[in-house]
Design a protein around this motif. Sequence first.
Motif, PDB file in Angstrom:
ATOM      1  N   TYR A 143      -0.867   4.357  -5.062  1.00  0.00           N
ATOM      2  CA  TYR A 143      -1.364   5.605  -5.112  1.00  0.00           C
ATOM      3  C   TYR A 143      -0.173   6.761  -5.406  1.00  0.00           C
TER       4      TYR A 143
ATOM      5  N   PHE B  53       0.740  -1.271  -0.028  1.00  0.00           N
ATOM      6  CA  PHE B  53       0.075   0.052   0.028  1.00  0.00           C
ATOM      7  C   PHE B  53       0.853   1.411   0.051  1.00  0.00           C
TER       8      PHE B  53
ATOM      9  N   SER C   1      -2.762  -1.430  -3.012  1.00  0.00           N
ATOM     10  CA  SER C   1      -3.142  -0.148  -3.816  1.00  0.00           C
ATOM     11  C   SER C   1      -1.769   0.669  -3.793  1.00  0.00           C
TER      12      SER C   1
END
Length: 99
Positions: free
Chosen positions: A86, A56, A84
Amino acid sequence: GEDHVINFEAAGNNNYATITQTGADKSFTGDFEGTGHTLNASQTGTGNHTAYIDIFTQQNAGQQAAINLTQSGSNNKSYSITGSCYAASGCALNISQTD
């Protein structure tokens, strides 16, 4: 040898892990949270390769995660990558399974 098992969790920024295992019955589980992660893993030997990676990266972090996983001979390979990314520049995955 045989029966190699590694489980770890890394939280924060700029985490770096290098894993090398040989022989049979190999597995590792890695969990990264934060930004700027780098994982270089190599499992060798004759089969029974398993890797579980959860990653993450924080939103608007600017630093990417880079995962390099190599599993080799003889058969029995598997991996799972969840999480994820980002980072503005994305995350880099390089997976190689050979026999």
